[in-house]
Write an enzyme that holds these catalytic residues in place. Structure first.
Site, PDB file in Angstrom:
ATOM      1  CG  ASP A 164      -2.226   0.783   0.944  1.00 42.82           C
ATOM      2  OD1 ASP A 164      -2.150   1.902   0.417  1.00 42.82           O
ATOM      3  OD2 ASP A 164      -3.305   0.240   1.263  1.00 42.82           O
ATOM      4  CB  SER A 171     -13.487   9.612   3.976  1.00 43.98           C
ATOM      5  OG  SER A 171     -12.334   9.353   3.185  1.00 43.98           O
ATOM      6  CG  ASN A 172      -9.366   5.955   4.330  1.00 42.13           C
ATOM      7  OD1 ASN A 172      -8.218   6.333   4.493  1.00 42.13           O
ATOM      8  ND2 ASN A 172      -9.995   6.101   3.172  1.00 42.13           N
ATOM      9  CD  GLN A 174     -18.360   3.647   5.214  1.00 46.26           C
ATOM     10  OE1 GLN A 174     -17.278   3.563   4.631  1.00 46.26           O
ATOM     11  NE2 GLN A 174     -19.505   3.355   4.648  1.00 46.26           N
ATOM     12  NE  ARG A 175     -14.294   2.438   2.190  1.00 41.69           N
ATOM     13  CZ  ARG A 175     -14.070   3.729   2.396  1.00 41.69           C
ATOM     14  NH1 ARG A 175     -14.693   4.367   3.358  1.00 41.69           N
ATOM     15  NH2 ARG A 175     -13.215   4.385   1.634  1.00 41.69           N
ATOM     16  CG  ASP A 232      -9.355   1.243  -4.808  1.00 43.25           C
ATOM     17  OD1 ASP A 232      -8.388   1.103  -5.589  1.00 43.25           O
ATOM     18  OD2 ASP A 232      -9.456   2.218  -4.036  1.00 43.25           O
ATOM     19  CG  ASN A 233      -7.022   0.563  -9.381  1.00 45.31           C
ATOM     20  OD1 ASN A 233      -6.336   0.120 -10.291  1.00 45.31           O
ATOM     21  ND2 ASN A 233      -6.551   0.676  -8.133  1.00 45.31           N
ATOM     22  CB  CYS A 290     -15.881   2.992  -2.867  1.00 44.82           C
ATOM     23  SG  CYS A 290     -16.041   1.201  -3.108  1.00 44.82           S
ATOM     24  CB  CYS A 440     -20.612  15.688  -9.756  1.00 43.70           C
ATOM     25  SG  CYS A 440     -18.945  15.286 -10.343  1.00 43.70           S
TER      26      CYS A 440
END
Length: 483
Positions: A164, A171-172, A174-175, A232-233, A290, A440
Protein backbone atom coordinates in the site's frame (compact mmCIF):
# COMPACT_ATOMS: atom_id res chain seq x y z
CA UNK A 1 -43.38 -16.16 -21.61
CA UNK A 2 -42.33 -13.86 -18.80
CA UNK A 3 -38.65 -13.60 -17.87
CA UNK A 4 -37.01 -11.56 -15.10
CA UNK A 5 -33.73 -9.80 -15.90
CA UNK A 6 -31.63 -8.88 -12.86
CA UNK A 7 -29.91 -5.52 -13.42
CA UNK A 8 -26.57 -4.91 -11.62
CA UNK A 9 -26.14 -1.70 -9.67
CA UNK A 10 -23.82 0.13 -12.15
CA UNK A 11 -26.40 -0.27 -14.95
CA UNK A 12 -29.55 0.56 -13.01
CA UNK A 13 -29.24 4.23 -13.88
CA UNK A 14 -30.16 3.29 -17.46
CA UNK A 15 -33.36 1.43 -16.49
CA UNK A 16 -34.92 3.97 -14.17
CA UNK A 17 -33.11 2.70 -11.09
CA UNK A 18 -34.83 -0.71 -11.19
CA UNK A 19 -33.01 -3.80 -9.93
CA UNK A 20 -35.20 -6.13 -12.01
CA UNK A 21 -37.00 -5.77 -15.32
CA UNK A 22 -39.62 -8.21 -16.62
CA UNK A 23 -39.82 -8.92 -20.35
CA UNK A 24 -41.58 -11.41 -22.58
CA UNK A 25 -39.05 -13.56 -24.42
CA UNK A 26 -38.29 -17.10 -25.58
CA UNK A 27 -34.49 -16.90 -25.74
CA UNK A 28 -31.78 -15.02 -23.85
CA UNK A 29 -31.12 -12.96 -26.98
CA UNK A 30 -34.79 -12.04 -27.23
CA UNK A 31 -34.83 -11.01 -23.57
CA UNK A 32 -31.84 -8.71 -23.97
CA UNK A 33 -33.30 -7.29 -27.18
CA UNK A 34 -36.57 -6.46 -25.42
CA UNK A 35 -34.64 -4.92 -22.54
CA UNK A 36 -32.49 -2.67 -24.72
CA UNK A 37 -35.41 -1.72 -26.95
CA UNK A 38 -37.31 -0.46 -23.92
CA UNK A 39 -34.21 1.13 -22.41
CA UNK A 40 -32.20 2.37 -25.39
CA UNK A 41 -29.44 4.06 -23.39
CA UNK A 42 -28.48 0.67 -21.94
CA UNK A 43 -27.73 -0.90 -25.30
CA UNK A 44 -24.34 0.74 -25.90
CA UNK A 45 -23.17 -0.53 -22.52
CA UNK A 46 -24.13 -4.14 -23.31
CA UNK A 47 -23.31 -4.42 -27.02
CA UNK A 48 -20.35 -3.38 -29.20
CA UNK A 49 -20.49 -1.95 -32.73
CA UNK A 50 -20.67 -5.51 -34.12
CA UNK A 51 -23.87 -6.10 -32.13
CA UNK A 52 -22.16 -8.61 -29.84
CA UNK A 53 -22.15 -8.62 -26.05
CA UNK A 54 -19.17 -6.72 -24.70
CA UNK A 55 -16.37 -8.72 -23.08
CA UNK A 56 -16.82 -7.17 -19.65
CA UNK A 57 -20.45 -8.34 -19.56
CA UNK A 58 -21.52 -11.87 -18.64
CA UNK A 59 -25.07 -13.16 -18.84
CA UNK A 60 -26.20 -16.06 -16.69
CA UNK A 61 -29.27 -18.26 -16.83
CA UNK A 62 -29.44 -20.05 -13.51
CA UNK A 63 -25.79 -20.62 -12.58
CA UNK A 64 -24.55 -21.08 -16.16
CA UNK A 65 -22.92 -18.46 -18.38
CA UNK A 66 -24.83 -18.49 -21.67
CA UNK A 67 -21.48 -18.50 -23.49
CA UNK A 68 -21.19 -22.13 -22.35
CA UNK A 69 -24.77 -22.97 -23.31
CA UNK A 70 -26.23 -21.85 -26.64
CA UNK A 71 -25.32 -18.19 -26.32
CA UNK A 72 -28.13 -15.74 -27.15
CA UNK A 73 -30.09 -18.69 -28.58
CA UNK A 74 -30.38 -20.24 -25.10
CA UNK A 75 -34.06 -21.10 -24.60
CA UNK A 76 -35.65 -19.74 -21.44
CA UNK A 77 -38.41 -21.21 -19.32
CA UNK A 78 -41.43 -19.25 -18.19
CA UNK A 79 -40.57 -17.40 -14.97
CA UNK A 80 -36.82 -17.95 -15.40
CA UNK A 81 -34.28 -15.39 -14.21
CA UNK A 82 -31.54 -14.00 -16.42
CA UNK A 83 -28.65 -12.16 -14.70
CA UNK A 84 -26.36 -9.53 -16.18
CA UNK A 85 -23.00 -9.72 -14.37
CA UNK A 86 -20.46 -7.01 -15.27
CA UNK A 87 -16.96 -6.73 -13.86
CA UNK A 88 -16.84 -4.53 -10.74
CA UNK A 89 -13.11 -8.02 -8.65
CA UNK A 90 -11.41 -27.70 -4.42
CA UNK A 91 -7.65 -27.43 -4.07
CA UNK A 92 -5.14 -30.16 -3.64
CA UNK A 93 -2.80 -30.58 -0.74
CA UNK A 94 0.35 -28.51 -0.75
CA UNK A 95 1.37 -26.84 -3.97
CA UNK A 96 -0.02 -23.76 -2.22
CA UNK A 97 2.38 -23.57 0.68
CA UNK A 98 5.62 -25.14 1.77
CA UNK A 99 5.43 -28.45 3.58
CA UNK A 100 4.43 -28.28 7.23
CA UNK A 101 7.46 -30.45 7.95
CA UNK A 102 9.78 -27.48 7.42
CA UNK A 103 7.85 -25.22 9.79
CA UNK A 104 9.14 -24.43 13.24
CA UNK A 105 7.28 -26.31 15.96
CA UNK A 106 4.49 -24.43 17.69
CA UNK A 107 5.37 -22.93 21.04
CA UNK A 108 3.18 -23.50 24.08
CA UNK A 109 1.89 -19.95 23.68
CA UNK A 110 0.94 -20.65 20.06
CA UNK A 111 -0.73 -23.93 21.00
CA UNK A 112 -2.87 -22.04 23.52
CA UNK A 113 -3.57 -19.22 21.05
CA UNK A 114 -4.63 -21.54 18.21
CA UNK A 115 -6.32 -24.18 20.38
CA UNK A 116 -9.69 -23.79 18.62
CA UNK A 117 -7.95 -24.58 15.34
CA UNK A 118 -5.98 -27.49 16.74
CA UNK A 119 -9.08 -29.36 17.88
CA UNK A 120 -10.58 -29.15 14.38
CA UNK A 121 -9.60 -32.36 12.57
CA UNK A 122 -9.62 -30.38 9.27
CA UNK A 123 -6.82 -28.17 10.66
CA UNK A 124 -5.09 -29.86 13.59
CA UNK A 125 -1.42 -29.52 14.45
CA UNK A 126 -0.18 -30.20 10.92
CA UNK A 127 -2.59 -27.70 9.40
CA UNK A 128 -1.59 -25.02 11.90
CA UNK A 129 2.04 -25.61 10.96
CA UNK A 130 1.09 -25.06 7.30
CA UNK A 131 -0.49 -21.75 8.26
CA UNK A 132 2.61 -20.76 10.24
CA UNK A 133 4.84 -21.64 7.29
CA UNK A 134 2.69 -19.84 4.69
CA UNK A 135 3.51 -16.54 3.03
CA UNK A 136 0.49 -14.50 1.91
CA UNK A 137 0.68 -11.20 0.01
CA UNK A 138 -2.26 -8.83 0.34
CA UNK A 139 -2.61 -5.97 -2.15
CA UNK A 140 -4.16 -3.01 -0.34
CA UNK A 141 -4.96 -2.31 3.32
CA UNK A 142 -8.31 -0.65 2.72
CA UNK A 143 -11.87 -1.95 2.94
CA UNK A 144 -11.09 -5.52 1.86
CA UNK A 145 -7.52 -5.63 3.12
CA UNK A 146 -8.54 -4.64 6.65
CA UNK A 147 -10.65 -7.66 7.68
CA UNK A 148 -8.52 -9.88 5.49
CA UNK A 149 -5.30 -8.93 7.25
CA UNK A 150 -6.86 -9.06 10.71
CA UNK A 151 -8.17 -12.59 10.28
CA UNK A 152 -5.04 -13.92 8.58
CA UNK A 153 -2.94 -12.64 11.46
CA UNK A 154 -5.35 -13.97 14.07
CA UNK A 155 -5.40 -17.37 12.33
CA UNK A 156 -1.62 -17.66 12.58
CA UNK A 157 -0.46 -17.13 9.00
CA UNK A 158 3.30 -16.95 9.46
CA UNK A 159 4.18 -14.15 7.04
CA UNK A 160 1.80 -11.50 5.75
CA UNK A 161 3.03 -9.15 3.06
CA UNK A 162 1.10 -5.89 2.67
CA UNK A 163 1.37 -3.54 -0.29
CA UNK A 164 0.00 0.00 0.00
CA UNK A 165 1.19 3.57 -0.57
CA UNK A 166 -1.80 5.59 0.68
CA UNK A 167 -2.30 7.47 3.96
CA UNK A 168 -5.20 7.11 6.38
CA UNK A 169 -8.04 9.60 5.84
CA UNK A 170 -10.99 10.12 8.16
CA UNK A 171 -13.35 8.99 5.37
CA UNK A 172 -11.63 5.56 5.45
CA UNK A 173 -12.68 4.80 9.01
CA UNK A 174 -16.28 3.94 8.12
CA UNK A 175 -15.11 0.61 6.71
CA UNK A 176 -11.30 0.23 6.94
CA UNK A 177 -11.30 -1.24 10.43
CA UNK A 178 -7.59 -1.96 10.59
CA UNK A 179 -7.01 1.80 11.07
CA UNK A 180 -8.15 4.05 13.92
CA UNK A 181 -8.80 7.72 14.54
CA UNK A 182 -5.30 8.22 15.91
CA UNK A 183 -3.91 6.90 12.59
CA UNK A 184 -5.38 9.67 10.41
CA UNK A 185 -2.51 11.12 8.38
CA UNK A 186 -0.25 8.10 8.92
CA UNK A 187 0.83 5.83 6.05
CA UNK A 188 -1.66 2.95 5.91
CA UNK A 189 1.22 0.50 5.74
CA UNK A 190 2.44 1.59 9.19
CA UNK A 191 -0.99 1.59 10.77
CA UNK A 192 -1.80 -1.86 9.36
CA UNK A 193 1.54 -3.34 10.42
CA UNK A 194 1.12 -2.10 14.01
CA UNK A 195 -2.40 -3.49 14.24
CA UNK A 196 -1.47 -6.91 12.82
CA UNK A 197 1.46 -7.28 15.20
CA UNK A 198 -0.76 -6.25 18.10
CA UNK A 199 -3.22 -9.00 17.17
CA UNK A 200 -0.51 -11.64 16.79
CA UNK A 201 3.16 -11.00 17.63
CA UNK A 202 3.97 -14.46 16.21
CA UNK A 203 3.11 -13.23 12.70
CA UNK A 204 5.82 -11.61 10.61
CA UNK A 205 4.65 -8.59 8.63
CA UNK A 206 6.56 -7.57 5.51
CA UNK A 207 5.49 -4.07 4.50
CA UNK A 208 5.96 -2.69 0.98
CA UNK A 209 5.12 1.01 0.87
CA UNK A 210 4.92 1.24 -2.88
CA UNK A 211 2.47 1.21 -5.76
CA UNK A 212 2.17 -2.21 -7.39
CA UNK A 213 3.39 -1.87 -10.98
CA UNK A 214 4.32 -3.99 -13.98
CA UNK A 215 7.94 -3.41 -13.01
CA UNK A 216 7.79 -4.83 -9.48
CA UNK A 217 4.87 -7.28 -9.43
CA UNK A 218 6.60 -10.42 -10.74
CA UNK A 219 9.55 -10.27 -8.37
CA UNK A 220 7.26 -9.46 -5.46
CA UNK A 221 4.79 -12.29 -6.18
CA UNK A 222 7.54 -14.89 -6.52
CA UNK A 223 8.28 -14.61 -2.80
CA UNK A 224 4.75 -15.53 -1.67
CA UNK A 225 2.48 -18.58 -1.79
CA UNK A 226 -0.92 -16.91 -2.14
CA UNK A 227 -1.87 -13.50 -3.57
CA UNK A 228 -4.98 -11.69 -2.32
CA UNK A 229 -6.59 -8.96 -4.41
CA UNK A 230 -7.93 -6.18 -2.19
CA UNK A 231 -7.67 -3.47 -4.85
CA UNK A 232 -10.24 -0.89 -5.87
CA UNK A 233 -9.44 -0.20 -9.52
CA UNK A 234 -9.38 -2.15 -12.76
CA UNK A 235 -5.74 -1.56 -13.85
CA UNK A 236 -4.39 -3.03 -10.62
CA UNK A 237 -6.97 -5.84 -10.68
CA UNK A 238 -5.79 -6.99 -14.13
CA UNK A 239 -2.17 -6.52 -13.07
CA UNK A 240 -2.69 -8.74 -10.00
CA UNK A 241 -4.39 -11.39 -12.12
CA UNK A 242 -1.74 -11.43 -14.84
CA UNK A 243 1.19 -11.46 -12.43
CA UNK A 244 -0.47 -14.29 -10.47
CA UNK A 245 -0.88 -16.38 -13.63
CA UNK A 246 2.67 -15.70 -14.84
CA UNK A 247 4.11 -16.70 -11.45
CA UNK A 248 1.74 -19.65 -10.96
CA UNK A 249 0.13 -18.27 -7.80
CA UNK A 250 -3.51 -18.59 -6.68
CA UNK A 251 -5.30 -15.23 -6.69
CA UNK A 252 -8.01 -14.83 -4.06
CA UNK A 253 -10.30 -12.18 -5.52
CA UNK A 254 -12.85 -9.86 -3.97
CA UNK A 255 -14.62 -6.71 -5.14
CA UNK A 256 -17.31 -4.43 -3.71
CA UNK A 257 -19.70 -1.73 -4.90
CA UNK A 258 -22.42 -0.02 -2.85
CA UNK A 259 -24.26 -3.08 -1.44
CA UNK A 260 -22.88 -5.77 -3.75
CA UNK A 261 -19.80 -7.96 -3.48
CA UNK A 262 -18.03 -10.64 -5.52
CA UNK A 263 -15.52 -13.28 -4.47
CA UNK A 264 -13.67 -16.11 -6.19
CA UNK A 265 -10.35 -17.94 -6.37
CA UNK A 266 -8.59 -17.59 -9.71
CA UNK A 267 -5.89 -20.21 -10.21
CA UNK A 268 -4.84 -20.77 -13.81
CA UNK A 269 -3.13 -24.09 -13.08
CA UNK A 270 -6.43 -25.49 -11.82
CA UNK A 271 -9.09 -23.47 -13.65
CA UNK A 272 -10.19 -20.02 -14.76
CA UNK A 273 -8.37 -16.73 -14.29
CA UNK A 274 -9.94 -13.27 -14.01
CA UNK A 275 -9.53 -12.70 -17.77
CA UNK A 276 -11.56 -15.86 -18.46
CA UNK A 277 -14.45 -14.16 -16.67
CA UNK A 278 -13.85 -10.59 -17.89
CA UNK A 279 -11.61 -10.48 -20.99
CA UNK A 280 -11.65 -6.69 -20.95
CA UNK A 281 -12.52 -3.93 -18.47
CA UNK A 282 -15.62 -1.75 -18.72
CA UNK A 283 -15.21 1.68 -20.29
CA UNK A 284 -13.62 4.21 -17.97
CA UNK A 285 -16.28 5.86 -15.82
CA UNK A 286 -19.07 3.31 -16.33
CA UNK A 287 -18.52 1.74 -12.88
CA UNK A 288 -18.05 4.53 -10.32
CA UNK A 289 -15.47 4.19 -7.57
CA UNK A 290 -16.58 3.81 -3.95
CA UNK A 291 -15.75 7.50 -3.54
CA UNK A 292 -18.35 8.37 -6.19
CA UNK A 293 -20.87 5.56 -5.71
CA UNK A 294 -20.55 4.88 -2.00
CA UNK A 295 -20.28 1.58 -0.13
CA UNK A 296 -22.07 0.14 2.90
CA UNK A 297 -19.40 0.07 5.61
CA UNK A 298 -19.98 -3.54 6.63
CA UNK A 299 -19.87 -4.91 3.05
CA UNK A 300 -16.05 -5.03 2.67
CA UNK A 301 -15.92 -6.67 6.10
CA UNK A 302 -18.10 -9.51 4.83
CA UNK A 303 -16.33 -9.93 1.48
CA UNK A 304 -12.85 -9.50 2.99
CA UNK A 305 -13.64 -12.16 5.58
CA UNK A 306 -14.77 -14.50 2.80
CA UNK A 307 -11.42 -13.89 1.12
CA UNK A 308 -9.59 -14.69 4.37
CA UNK A 309 -11.60 -17.90 4.63
CA UNK A 310 -10.55 -18.92 1.12
CA UNK A 311 -6.89 -18.09 1.78
CA UNK A 312 -6.85 -20.40 4.80
CA UNK A 313 -8.51 -23.18 2.78
CA UNK A 314 -5.99 -22.80 -0.04
CA UNK A 315 -3.10 -23.07 2.41
CA UNK A 316 -4.66 -26.08 4.13
CA UNK A 317 -5.35 -27.81 0.81
CA UNK A 318 -9.07 -27.98 1.59
CA UNK A 319 -11.72 -29.12 -0.82
CA UNK A 320 -14.46 -26.73 -1.78
CA UNK A 321 -12.51 -23.51 -2.33
CA UNK A 322 -14.15 -20.94 -4.60
CA UNK A 323 -12.30 -22.30 -7.62
CA UNK A 324 -14.23 -21.96 -10.89
CA UNK A 325 -17.08 -20.37 -8.96
CA UNK A 326 -18.12 -16.72 -8.60
CA UNK A 327 -19.90 -15.84 -5.37
CA UNK A 328 -22.25 -12.85 -5.56
CA UNK A 329 -23.47 -11.20 -2.36
CA UNK A 330 -26.11 -8.51 -1.94
CA UNK A 331 -25.93 -7.03 1.56
CA UNK A 332 -29.16 -5.04 1.17
CA UNK A 333 -31.28 -8.01 0.15
CA UNK A 334 -29.11 -10.44 2.16
CA UNK A 335 -28.78 -12.91 -0.70
CA UNK A 336 -25.94 -15.10 -1.93
CA UNK A 337 -25.74 -16.48 -5.44
CA UNK A 338 -23.14 -18.82 -6.87
CA UNK A 339 -22.28 -18.92 -10.56
CA UNK A 340 -20.12 -21.40 -12.44
CA UNK A 341 -16.91 -20.24 -14.12
CA UNK A 342 -15.09 -22.07 -16.88
CA UNK A 343 -11.54 -21.77 -18.11
CA UNK A 344 -11.59 -20.08 -21.51
CA UNK A 345 -9.41 -22.05 -23.97
CA UNK A 346 -9.05 -18.81 -25.95
CA UNK A 347 -7.96 -16.72 -22.96
CA UNK A 348 -4.94 -14.67 -24.10
CA UNK A 349 -3.26 -15.25 -20.74
CA UNK A 350 -4.01 -18.81 -19.58
CA UNK A 351 -5.66 -20.38 -22.63
CA UNK A 352 -4.33 -23.00 -25.01
CA UNK A 353 -2.31 -20.49 -27.03
CA UNK A 354 -1.50 -17.55 -24.75
CA UNK A 355 -0.38 -14.29 -26.32
CA UNK A 356 0.24 -12.40 -23.05
CA UNK A 357 3.59 -13.61 -21.78
CA UNK A 358 4.70 -10.55 -19.84
CA UNK A 359 3.06 -7.72 -17.96
CA UNK A 360 1.67 -4.83 -20.01
CA UNK A 361 0.66 -1.19 -19.55
CA UNK A 362 -2.53 -1.63 -17.53
CA UNK A 363 -3.45 2.06 -17.48
CA UNK A 364 -3.53 1.95 -21.26
CA UNK A 365 -5.37 -1.39 -21.29
CA UNK A 366 -8.11 0.10 -19.11
CA UNK A 367 -8.30 3.30 -21.14
CA UNK A 368 -7.03 5.59 -18.39
CA UNK A 369 -4.18 7.25 -20.26
CA UNK A 370 -5.97 8.12 -23.47
CA UNK A 371 -4.56 11.20 -25.19
CA UNK A 372 -5.95 14.55 -24.09
CA UNK A 373 -7.28 15.05 -27.63
CA UNK A 374 -9.95 12.44 -26.85
CA UNK A 375 -12.04 15.18 -25.16
CA UNK A 376 -10.75 18.48 -26.55
CA UNK A 377 -14.04 20.34 -26.05
CA UNK A 378 -14.35 19.80 -22.29
CA UNK A 379 -13.91 23.23 -20.80
CA UNK A 380 -13.03 23.25 -17.10
CA UNK A 381 -12.91 25.78 -14.30
CA UNK A 382 -11.24 25.54 -10.88
CA UNK A 383 -13.07 26.21 -7.64
CA UNK A 384 -11.03 29.40 -7.15
CA UNK A 385 -11.99 30.58 -10.64
CA UNK A 386 -15.64 29.78 -9.93
CA UNK A 387 -15.48 31.92 -6.78
CA UNK A 388 -14.08 34.77 -8.89
CA UNK A 389 -16.96 34.27 -11.31
CA UNK A 390 -19.43 34.67 -8.44
CA UNK A 391 -17.62 37.76 -7.15
CA UNK A 392 -17.57 39.42 -10.57
CA UNK A 393 -21.34 39.34 -10.85
CA UNK A 394 -21.20 37.39 -14.11
CA UNK A 395 -24.58 35.99 -15.14
CA UNK A 396 -24.23 32.18 -15.17
CA UNK A 397 -26.01 29.14 -13.77
CA UNK A 398 -24.61 26.34 -11.60
CA UNK A 399 -26.04 22.84 -12.09
CA UNK A 400 -25.36 20.13 -9.50
CA UNK A 401 -25.72 16.62 -10.97
CA UNK A 402 -25.27 14.66 -7.73
CA UNK A 403 -28.06 12.69 -6.07
CA UNK A 404 -30.57 14.37 -3.69
CA UNK A 405 -29.11 12.64 -0.62
CA UNK A 406 -25.69 14.07 -1.50
CA UNK A 407 -27.19 17.52 -2.02
CA UNK A 408 -28.49 17.32 1.56
CA UNK A 409 -24.97 16.70 2.88
CA UNK A 410 -23.33 19.72 1.25
CA UNK A 411 -24.00 22.20 -1.51
CA UNK A 412 -22.61 25.29 -3.21
CA UNK A 413 -24.89 28.35 -2.90
CA UNK A 414 -27.21 28.98 -5.87
CA UNK A 415 -26.64 25.48 -7.30
CA UNK A 416 -29.69 23.88 -8.94
CA UNK A 417 -29.99 20.13 -8.39
CA UNK A 418 -30.60 18.00 -11.49
CA UNK A 419 -29.29 14.43 -10.89
CA UNK A 420 -27.17 12.94 -13.67
CA UNK A 421 -29.83 10.41 -14.64
CA UNK A 422 -32.38 13.22 -15.17
CA UNK A 423 -30.20 15.73 -17.02
CA UNK A 424 -31.34 14.95 -20.55
CA UNK A 425 -35.04 14.72 -19.66
CA UNK A 426 -34.83 18.04 -17.80
CA UNK A 427 -32.72 19.84 -20.39
CA UNK A 428 -35.43 22.50 -20.71
CA UNK A 429 -34.61 23.63 -17.14
CA UNK A 430 -31.03 24.48 -18.14
CA UNK A 431 -31.07 27.92 -19.71
CA UNK A 432 -28.96 28.36 -22.79
CA UNK A 433 -27.24 30.40 -24.15
CA UNK A 434 -26.36 31.42 -20.59
CA UNK A 435 -23.00 30.04 -19.41
CA UNK A 436 -23.55 26.85 -17.39
CA UNK A 437 -21.11 25.44 -14.85
CA UNK A 438 -21.76 21.78 -14.04
CA UNK A 439 -20.56 20.23 -10.78
CA UNK A 440 -20.68 16.94 -8.87
CA UNK A 441 -18.62 15.49 -6.05
CA UNK A 442 -15.29 15.13 -7.83
CA UNK A 443 -15.77 16.14 -11.48
CA UNK A 444 -16.48 12.76 -13.09
CA UNK A 445 -20.27 12.77 -13.23
CA UNK A 446 -20.36 16.42 -14.22
CA UNK A 447 -18.12 15.64 -17.21
CA UNK A 448 -20.56 12.88 -18.19
CA UNK A 449 -23.48 15.28 -17.83
CA UNK A 450 -21.82 17.76 -20.17
CA UNK A 451 -21.34 15.04 -22.78
CA UNK A 452 -24.96 13.90 -22.40
CA UNK A 453 -26.17 17.48 -22.87
CA UNK A 454 -24.02 18.01 -25.95
CA UNK A 455 -25.22 14.72 -27.45
CA UNK A 456 -28.80 15.88 -26.81
CA UNK A 457 -28.17 19.08 -28.78
CA UNK A 458 -27.65 21.61 -25.99
CA UNK A 459 -25.92 24.61 -27.58
CA UNK A 460 -24.99 26.79 -24.61
CA UNK A 461 -21.55 27.08 -23.06
CA UNK A 462 -20.89 24.20 -20.63
CA UNK A 463 -18.02 24.28 -18.11
CA UNK A 464 -17.00 21.45 -15.80
CA UNK A 465 -16.03 22.27 -12.20
CA UNK A 466 -12.69 20.55 -11.79
CA UNK A 467 -12.57 18.56 -8.54
CA UNK A 468 -16.26 19.18 -7.86
CA UNK A 469 -17.63 20.28 -4.52
CA UNK A 470 -14.61 18.71 -2.81
CA UNK A 471 -12.37 21.27 -4.48
CA UNK A 472 -14.78 24.03 -3.47
CA UNK A 473 -14.41 22.96 0.17
CA UNK A 474 -10.60 22.80 -0.14
CA UNK A 475 -10.06 26.07 -2.03
CA UNK A 476 -12.97 28.35 -1.19
CA UNK A 477 -15.21 27.44 1.73
CA UNK A 478 -13.96 24.90 4.34
CA UNK A 479 -17.35 25.08 6.08
CA UNK A 480 -18.79 23.02 3.21
CA UNK A 481 -18.65 19.42 4.45
CA UNK A 482 -16.51 16.88 2.60
CA UNK A 483 -17.77 13.33 2.30
Amino acid sequence: MSVTIVIPTPLRQFVGGNSEVKVNAVTAGDALRELTTEHGELRKHLYNDQDKLRNFINVYVGDEDIRHLDGPATVLKDGETLMIVPSIAGGSATAEAKSADTATELSNDEIARYSRHLILPEVGLEGQKKLKNARVLTIGTGGLGSPLGLYLAAAGVGTIGIVDFDVVDSSNLQRQIIHGTQDVGRPKIESARDRLLDINPHTKVEAFETRLTSENAIELFKEFDVIVDGTDNFPTRYLVNDASVLTGKPNVYGSIFRFEGQASVFWAEKGACYRCLYPEPPPHGLVPSCAEGGVLGVLPGIVGTIQANEVLKVILGAEGILLNRLLLFDAWKMTFRQLKLRKDPECPLCGDNPTIKELIDYEQFCGLNAPVEAKPDLEEITATELKALFDSGTDFQLIDVREPHEFEIARIPTAKLIPLGEVVNRICEIKGPKTTVVQCKGGVRSAKAIQYLKDAGFEGRLINLKGGIGAWSDEVDPSVAKY
